[in-house]
Design an enzyme around this catalytic site. Sequence first.
Site, short mmCIF file in Angstrom:
data_model
loop_
_atom_site.label_atom_id
_atom_site.label_comp_id
_atom_site.label_asym_id
_atom_site.label_seq_id
_atom_site.Cartn_x
_atom_site.Cartn_y
_atom_site.Cartn_z
N PHE A 16 -7.25 6.48 21.71
CA PHE A 16 -8.33 7.43 21.99
C PHE A 16 -8.28 8.68 21.12
O PHE A 16 -9.15 9.55 21.23
CB PHE A 16 -8.31 7.83 23.48
CG PHE A 16 -7.04 8.51 23.92
CD1 PHE A 16 -6.86 9.87 23.74
CD2 PHE A 16 -6.02 7.78 24.51
CE1 PHE A 16 -5.69 10.50 24.14
CE2 PHE A 16 -4.84 8.40 24.92
CZ PHE A 16 -4.68 9.76 24.74
N ARG B 277 -6.45 22.56 38.39
CA ARG B 277 -6.49 21.10 38.32
C ARG B 277 -7.20 20.52 39.55
O ARG B 277 -7.94 19.55 39.44
CB ARG B 277 -5.09 20.53 38.15
CG ARG B 277 -4.53 20.87 36.75
CD ARG B 277 -3.30 20.13 36.38
NE ARG B 277 -3.53 18.71 36.20
CZ ARG B 277 -4.12 18.15 35.15
NH1 ARG B 277 -4.58 18.91 34.17
NH2 ARG B 277 -4.26 16.86 35.08
N HIS C 62 -11.18 20.74 30.58
CA HIS C 62 -9.75 20.44 30.39
C HIS C 62 -8.96 21.55 31.03
O HIS C 62 -9.38 22.71 31.03
CB HIS C 62 -9.41 20.40 28.89
CG HIS C 62 -7.94 20.52 28.61
ND1 HIS C 62 -7.09 19.45 28.65
CD2 HIS C 62 -7.17 21.61 28.33
CE1 HIS C 62 -5.86 19.86 28.39
NE2 HIS C 62 -5.88 21.17 28.19
#
Length: 142
Positions: A59, A87, A117
């Site tokens: 990836f 998160r 992210h």
Amino acid sequence: MALERTFSIIKPDAVKRNLIGEIYHRIEKAGLQIIAAKMVHLSEEQASGFYAEHEGKPFFEPLKEFMTSGPIMVQVLEGENAIARYRELMGKTNPEEAACGTLRADYALSMRYNSVHGSDSPASAAREIEFFFPESEICPRP
């Protein structure tokens, strides 16, 4: 518990869809402060450096291509338990598995185009923050 810092990216798919303000609102609503932020358009070299740990993985090239496809917002977040708290707010990487009300469940288009992210550990947070921000650009708030 002491304050902790984490690093966050609003990825090209979310920037393109004008979600920056909504995501910032939800970050602050979760009790995290944005203590540094800027918009950047990553070069291929910057993307390779930031994601160096993934070099050689299948990836890696598609990830670099995506992350250089448009501007991103990078920011440093601060708060109690900031890494775990952010998160949790992001949700699982795969938006189909992300809990309702998380950023990825609400905004991600796919596993690759998953909008945000966040650092996964104190060591990652320190490395990622340092990659984008000199200490002079970080402004802790009272």
